[in-house]
Design a protein around this motif. Sequence first.
Motif, mmCIF file in Angstrom:
data_model
loop_
_atom_site.group_PDB
_atom_site.id
_atom_site.type_symbol
_atom_site.label_atom_id
_atom_site.label_comp_id
_atom_site.label_asym_id
_atom_site.label_seq_id
_atom_site.Cartn_x
_atom_site.Cartn_y
_atom_site.Cartn_z
ATOM 1 N N GLU A 1 -19.592 -13.707 12.500
ATOM 2 C CA GLU A 1 -18.432 -14.594 12.463
ATOM 3 C C GLU A 1 -18.258 -15.331 13.777
ATOM 4 O O GLU A 1 -17.866 -16.499 13.806
ATOM 5 N N LYS A 2 -18.572 -14.655 14.893
ATOM 6 C CA LYS A 2 -18.443 -15.255 16.218
ATOM 7 C C LYS A 2 -19.776 -15.178 16.947
ATOM 8 O O LYS A 2 -20.395 -14.121 17.016
ATOM 9 N N ILE A 3 -20.209 -16.304 17.496
ATOM 10 C CA ILE A 3 -21.364 -16.328 18.396
ATOM 11 C C ILE A 3 -20.784 -16.431 19.798
ATOM 12 O O ILE A 3 -20.429 -17.516 20.267
ATOM 13 N N GLN A 4 -20.654 -15.275 20.473
ATOM 14 C CA GLN A 4 -19.908 -15.245 21.726
ATOM 15 C C GLN A 4 -20.759 -15.512 22.957
ATOM 16 O O GLN A 4 -20.225 -15.653 24.050
ATOM 17 N N LYS A 5 -22.053 -15.600 22.775
ATOM 18 C CA LYS A 5 -22.936 -15.916 23.891
ATOM 19 C C LYS A 5 -23.653 -17.220 23.600
ATOM 20 O O LYS A 5 -24.166 -17.435 22.498
ATOM 21 N N LEU A 6 -23.667 -18.116 24.563
ATOM 22 C CA LEU A 6 -24.354 -19.391 24.401
ATOM 23 C C LEU A 6 -25.802 -19.122 23.986
ATOM 24 O O LEU A 6 -26.559 -18.465 24.707
ATOM 25 N N THR A 7 -26.194 -19.613 22.804
ATOM 26 C CA THR A 7 -27.455 -19.228 22.186
ATOM 27 C C THR A 7 -28.305 -20.451 21.874
ATOM 28 O O THR A 7 -27.804 -21.437 21.332
ATOM 29 N N LYS A 8 -29.589 -20.373 22.198
ATOM 30 C CA LYS A 8 -30.494 -21.488 21.921
ATOM 31 C C LYS A 8 -30.725 -21.611 20.426
ATOM 32 O O LYS A 8 -30.941 -20.632 19.726
ATOM 33 N N ILE A 9 -30.660 -22.845 19.929
ATOM 34 C CA ILE A 9 -30.828 -23.115 18.506
ATOM 35 C C ILE A 9 -32.278 -23.524 18.242
ATOM 36 O O ILE A 9 -32.783 -24.494 18.829
ATOM 37 N N GLN A 10 -32.928 -22.769 17.367
ATOM 38 C CA GLN A 10 -34.328 -23.019 17.031
ATOM 39 C C GLN A 10 -34.417 -23.923 15.796
ATOM 40 O O GLN A 10 -33.432 -24.205 15.129
ATOM 41 N N ASN A 11 -35.627 -24.349 15.487
ATOM 42 C CA ASN A 11 -35.905 -25.113 14.258
ATOM 43 C C ASN A 11 -35.043 -26.356 14.136
ATOM 44 O O ASN A 11 -34.520 -26.680 13.064
ATOM 45 N N ILE A 12 -34.895 -27.078 15.242
ATOM 46 C CA ILE A 12 -34.150 -28.339 15.212
ATOM 47 C C ILE A 12 -35.055 -29.432 14.655
ATOM 48 O O ILE A 12 -36.239 -29.493 15.000
ATOM 49 N N PRO A 13 -34.545 -30.300 13.804
ATOM 50 C CA PRO A 13 -35.364 -31.405 13.298
ATOM 51 C C PRO A 13 -35.939 -32.246 14.446
ATOM 52 O O PRO A 13 -35.300 -32.419 15.481
ATOM 53 N N LYS A 14 -37.133 -32.779 14.243
ATOM 54 C CA LYS A 14 -37.782 -33.575 15.273
ATOM 55 C C LYS A 14 -37.046 -34.894 15.473
ATOM 56 O O LYS A 14 -36.585 -35.506 14.524
ATOM 57 N N GLY A 15 -36.978 -35.337 16.719
ATOM 58 C CA GLY A 15 -36.328 -36.589 17.052
ATOM 59 C C GLY A 15 -35.288 -36.424 18.142
ATOM 60 O O GLY A 15 -35.083 -35.321 18.659
ATOM 61 N N LYS A 16 -34.647 -37.498 18.472
ATOM 62 C CA LYS A 16 -33.634 -37.505 19.512
ATOM 63 C C LYS A 16 -32.270 -37.176 18.924
ATOM 64 O O LYS A 16 -31.842 -37.786 17.944
ATOM 65 N N ILE A 17 -31.588 -36.201 19.523
ATOM 66 C CA ILE A 17 -30.244 -35.861 19.066
ATOM 67 C C ILE A 17 -29.266 -36.912 19.580
ATOM 68 O O ILE A 17 -29.057 -37.045 20.789
ATOM 69 N N ILE A 18 -28.683 -37.673 18.677
ATOM 70 C CA ILE A 18 -27.723 -38.710 19.049
ATOM 71 C C ILE A 18 -26.325 -38.123 19.182
ATOM 72 O O ILE A 18 -25.596 -38.403 20.127
ATOM 73 N N ASP A 19 -25.955 -37.274 18.229
ATOM 74 C CA ASP A 19 -24.599 -36.719 18.238
ATOM 75 C C ASP A 19 -24.560 -35.486 17.347
ATOM 76 O O ASP A 19 -25.343 -35.360 16.402
ATOM 77 N N ILE A 20 -23.667 -34.571 17.670
ATOM 78 C CA ILE A 20 -23.342 -33.442 16.806
ATOM 79 C C ILE A 20 -21.830 -33.331 16.790
ATOM 80 O O ILE A 20 -21.185 -33.406 17.829
ATOM 81 N N GLN A 21 -21.265 -33.165 15.608
ATOM 82 C CA GLN A 21 -19.827 -32.954 15.512
ATOM 83 C C GLN A 21 -19.543 -31.766 14.615
ATOM 84 O O GLN A 21 -20.276 -31.496 13.667
ATOM 85 N N CYS A 22 -18.476 -31.060 14.959
ATOM 86 C CA CYS A 22 -18.154 -29.815 14.275
ATOM 87 C C CYS A 22 -16.800 -29.925 13.610
ATOM 88 O O CYS A 22 -15.830 -30.362 14.225
ATOM 89 N N GLY A 23 -16.733 -29.498 12.365
ATOM 90 C CA GLY A 23 -15.466 -29.286 11.712
ATOM 91 C C GLY A 23 -15.097 -27.821 11.833
ATOM 92 O O GLY A 23 -15.742 -27.061 12.553
ATOM 93 N N PHE A 24 -14.079 -27.398 11.108
ATOM 94 C CA PHE A 24 -13.688 -26.000 11.194
ATOM 95 C C PHE A 24 -14.701 -25.104 10.486
ATOM 96 O O PHE A 24 -14.916 -23.964 10.880
ATOM 97 N N ASN A 25 -15.355 -25.637 9.444
ATOM 98 C CA ASN A 25 -16.292 -24.828 8.665
ATOM 99 C C ASN A 25 -17.682 -25.444 8.525
ATOM 100 O O ASN A 25 -18.527 -24.874 7.838
#
Length: 344
Positions: A190-214
């Motif tokens: 439920e909680k990721i309390q430690k800053l964690t590297k995200i694997q398997n990211i799609p190839k390309g340049k990350i322009i933006d990421i936005q988060c909703g509540f869910n």
Amino acid sequence: MNEIIFFGLNLFPKLFKNKQNSIKKSIQFKFENENEKQIKQISSGYFSTIFLFKNGKAIEYLNENNSNENPSKIQIEENIQKVSVGFENEAILTKEGNNNSRYCFWIFNLLINFKSKCLWNWFKSYGQLGFDSETLKKTEKPILMMKNVSKIFSGNCSDCVFLLNSNQELFGCGFNYHGQVGLGESRKEEKIQKLTKIQNIPKGKIIDIQCGFNHSIMLIEEDQNENPKRKLYSCGDYIFNGLDKNEDDTYEFTEIKSSLFENDNILDFSVGHSHTLILTSNSKLIGFGSNRYGQLRTEDTNDKSIPIQIELPKLRFNEDISNYHISCGYNKSFLYYSPFFFQS
């Protein structure tokens, strides 16, 4: 000149001069001295909405208990570059003097001007600080989270966060009940309390990421040719992530495919508490997710599990669609004209 169009949950009836609780067809928002202010960015959460202007100043409106009264208004006199209002938190990116370095601050209705690389302050702990701690007291002093940060990503009603470092590595932490941090099937805490590297990211340049509540949405630009294609990837709650997956939360970023925008260039998008809006180069407004208060600008108030095309309101600067931007918040949406906007 400004143009700000609002639709959805109307928490400020007097501010918007409209008594309706739900505004489905949109209304124009105007400042008292419109000609003196050129809007740069809007960010809106549950407790507050911040309007950032070209001159680096901002106005914050606080949503208080009695929405029938005028909201509290705070003038922020700082050299602000970007704002991001979360569910119980705010981020303000500032630039001091002639120094081109950018400084990040997370605050709770309090502007802190502090010299450091990237500093965070959060009111409620879902692990967004990146520390192994169940209980973190509210603090007025910034807390160092991570050095060498090149980009900072959040949302308008979220309790999770993403950081991109100088080596183009993506890290996430925070509320992860539906898998919205994007760490994969093996990480369903439920909680990721430690800053964690995200694997398997799609190839390309990350322009933006936005988060909703869910749910969370990522915009990737594929580096293929002179006209790179932009694609959207989503993870989180199956009802709100736009993937048309029946009763199955998605725990890693998966491409959102739709005939509505497969041949268009995605100009801008925004994620609210539980809905998402997309603006394309062909002047299409597309949305999905919760629609209880008309935040998807449709006649009905039914939720939309897959992307739908929304009637675009009549725009003052329609010939310059690339300078329009979207900001979704807690059951509300803004569509606004800003040639000064930038993504960071």
